[in-house]
Design an enzyme around this catalytic site. Structure first.
Site, short mmCIF file in Angstrom:
data_model
loop_
_atom_site.label_atom_id
_atom_site.label_comp_id
_atom_site.label_asym_id
_atom_site.label_seq_id
_atom_site.Cartn_x
_atom_site.Cartn_y
_atom_site.Cartn_z
N ASP A 1 -13.48 50.17 139.05
CA ASP A 1 -13.88 50.44 137.67
C ASP A 1 -14.00 49.15 136.88
O ASP A 1 -13.61 48.08 137.36
CB ASP A 1 -12.85 51.35 136.99
N HIS B 1 18.02 43.46 141.07
CA HIS B 1 18.62 44.20 139.96
C HIS B 1 17.55 44.88 139.09
O HIS B 1 17.66 46.07 138.78
CB HIS B 1 19.50 43.32 139.07
N CYS C 1 25.56 49.42 135.94
CA CYS C 1 24.58 49.45 137.02
C CYS C 1 25.31 49.48 138.36
O CYS C 1 26.28 48.75 138.56
CB CYS C 1 23.68 48.22 136.93
N GLY D 1 -7.41 50.88 131.61
CA GLY D 1 -7.85 50.23 130.38
C GLY D 1 -6.86 50.27 129.24
O GLY D 1 -7.22 50.08 128.09
N ASP E 1 2.96 51.69 137.45
CA ASP E 1 3.25 50.42 138.11
C ASP E 1 3.24 49.35 137.04
O ASP E 1 2.58 49.50 136.02
CB ASP E 1 2.17 50.08 139.14
N CYS F 1 25.01 43.78 140.78
CA CYS F 1 26.01 44.00 139.73
C CYS F 1 27.39 44.27 140.32
O CYS F 1 28.41 43.97 139.70
CB CYS F 1 25.57 45.14 138.82
N ASP G 1 -4.85 48.93 144.53
CA ASP G 1 -5.79 48.99 143.42
C ASP G 1 -7.17 48.59 143.94
O ASP G 1 -7.31 48.22 145.12
CB ASP G 1 -5.33 48.11 142.26
N SER G 2 -8.18 48.64 143.10
CA SER G 2 -9.55 48.45 143.57
C SER G 2 -9.95 46.98 143.62
O SER G 2 -11.00 46.63 144.15
CB SER G 2 -10.51 49.18 142.66
N GLY G 3 -9.15 46.11 143.03
CA GLY G 3 -9.52 44.71 142.92
C GLY G 3 -10.23 44.40 141.62
O GLY G 3 -10.33 43.25 141.22
N GLY G 4 -10.71 45.43 140.95
CA GLY G 4 -11.48 45.24 139.72
C GLY G 4 -10.69 44.51 138.65
O GLY G 4 -11.16 43.53 138.08
N PHE G 5 -9.48 44.95 138.42
CA PHE G 5 -8.69 44.38 137.32
C PHE G 5 -8.46 42.88 137.52
O PHE G 5 -8.62 42.10 136.60
CB PHE G 5 -7.36 45.12 137.18
N CYS H 1 23.88 48.69 141.28
CA CYS H 1 23.17 47.93 142.31
C CYS H 1 24.10 46.92 142.97
O CYS H 1 25.16 46.59 142.45
CB CYS H 1 21.92 47.26 141.73
N GLN I 1 -11.69 55.75 131.80
CA GLN I 1 -11.78 54.64 130.85
C GLN I 1 -12.16 55.21 129.48
O GLN I 1 -11.86 56.36 129.21
CB GLN I 1 -12.80 53.60 131.36
ZN ZN Z 1 22.33 45.88 138.75
#
Ligand code: ZN
Length: 393
Positions: A145, A377, A346, A258, A308, A351, A91-95, A348, A231
């Site tokens: 931004d 998980h 699940c 935003g 994300d 689990c 990311d740009s660091g802005g947030f 994974c 934005q």
């Molecule tokens: Zn799991």
């Protein structure tokens, strides 16, 4: 080559495709786990590979403050530093500047702020953010931004949007002039030969794809991709204008920023839907900072490629687990003698192997393993949600 995006299937508004980055393919729609400080907290890189993570997100603000971009650049860039051969987005660091730092001052040039670590004073501008992101060397980098707060007055939303547009043009200009400075040439790195060969070993072992053998030439002949950010607050007309004028500047992909800043979820969805109408169909679309498993599936169906969110990893560290039967708070005493798996549906490793009783004990005892297993998980659950969406398109 910087980024080649191909759409392989469509179904209504949903699109299934592949982002071909200099560090390998990313099947879309995709959920990108957040690796804030060059690590997804609690999960080693080889486990992320087992989870079939194809792209990670790194936070420029955190990496810029610690360990610093000069160090990462000297060590060959973020991929090599953290031994992650697959794709990365920063990311740009802005947030984070807006949400974490103290005493920030925004003007036309950029943002002056104090580090949340030691109070030291720093300045981030569109040029500086792109310079730092080139030094980190992610495959996809973001324009700097201003994330407009919610709620905001109409004039404030317009002024903020205009500032973001001027900053977007400056990011693009700086990027075009400096994109060849990306630190992807492994041979020139300061790291010794042993590290080089073990890195290459890992690259070729862990990635099951045809371009393995010429991984180095792939990166040597390629540059990063720069995404613009739309934005415009919760105003549909301004979102349209922001989208059109950002597209005019010209980027490799477009993000909707935003959102998820405190507005009702129905409004988030409305703005996403209306903004998508104005984004080019042949470019990847990235919705920043959402959401729950149900939400990411719904947005993918609307035509979003990339998302994300810290939710699966952060919630995991607080004992909150997403399952096919709803959310589970593993700290509850009702699980103390529960021998069933966390989520019977699940597949994974967590689990498969451990009981709710054991996970509850680890959490109650504040064991490090609780965070590790819970995060594995939750990440699996998010990634599997997107896998199912891709297969349904
Ligand atoms: Zn799991």
């Amino acid at each position: 080559m910087s980024l080649r995006f191909e759409i392989t299937q469509t179904n209504g508004t949903a699109r299934r495709g592949c982002l071909n980055t200099p560090h390998g393919p990313v099947e879309t729609p995709v959920f990108m786990p957040v690796g804030t400080q060059a690590t997804v907290k609690g999960v080693p890189q080889h486990v992320l590979e087992e989870l079939e993570v194809q792209i990670l997100l790194g936070n420029t603000y955190h990496l810029y403050l610690r360990p610093g971009v000069d160090l990462i650049r000297k060590l060959g860039g973020l991929h090599r530093f953290m031994s992650w051969p697959r794709a990365i987005l920063t990311d740009s660091g802005g947030f984070q500047v807006f949400s974490l730092s103290d005493l920030r001052k925004v003007n036309e040039e950029g943002v002056t702020f104090r580090s949340h670590l030691d109070g030291s004073s720093h300045f981030l501008s569109p040029e500086k953010s792109v310079e730092v992101q080139i030094g980190l060397g992610a495959d996809i980098i973001m324009a700097f931004d201003e994330c407009t707060e919610y709620p905001a007055e109409p004039k404030r939303i317009r002024d903020s949007m205009e500032l973001t547009l001027r900053w977007a043009a400056r990011c693009k200009k700086y990027f075009e002039e400096h994109k060849d400075e990306v630190p992807w040439s492994y041979q020139q790195s300061a790291i010794g030969p042993q590290a080089v060969s073990s890195f290459e070993f890992q690259v070729s072992r862990s990635l099951d794809r045809p371009q393995n053998s010429n991984q180095e030439s792939d990166t040597r002949n390629s540059t990063q991709a720069l995404f613009g950010i739309v934005q415009g607050g919760m105003d549909r007309a301004l979102r349209k204008e922001s989208a059109e004028r950002t597209i005019e500047i010209g980027f490799d992909g477009y993000a909707i920023g935003g959102l998820s800043v405190g507005e009702p979820r129905t409004l988030t969805r409305e703005i996403v839907e209306s903004t998508l109408e104005y984004l080019p169909r042949d470019k990847p679309r990235y919705l920043m900072g959402v959401g729950t498993p149900e939400e990411i599936a719904a947005y993918a169906k609307l035509g979003i490629e990339m998302m994300d969110c810290v939710l699966p990893t952060r919630a995991a560290r607080h004992g909150l687990l997403f399952t096919s039967e709803g959310k589970i708070s593993i700290k509850q005493s009702r699980y103390a003698t529960d021998q069933s798996p966390l989520d019977p549906n699940c597949s994974c490793r967590v689990c498969h192997r451990y009981s709710r009783a054991y996970l509850r004990h680890l959490y109650a005892a504040n064991e490090v393993l609780a965070q590790v297993l819970n995060t594995i998980h939750n990440l699996f659950y998010y990634l599997d949600t997107m896998r199912r969406v891709r297969h349904s398109i």
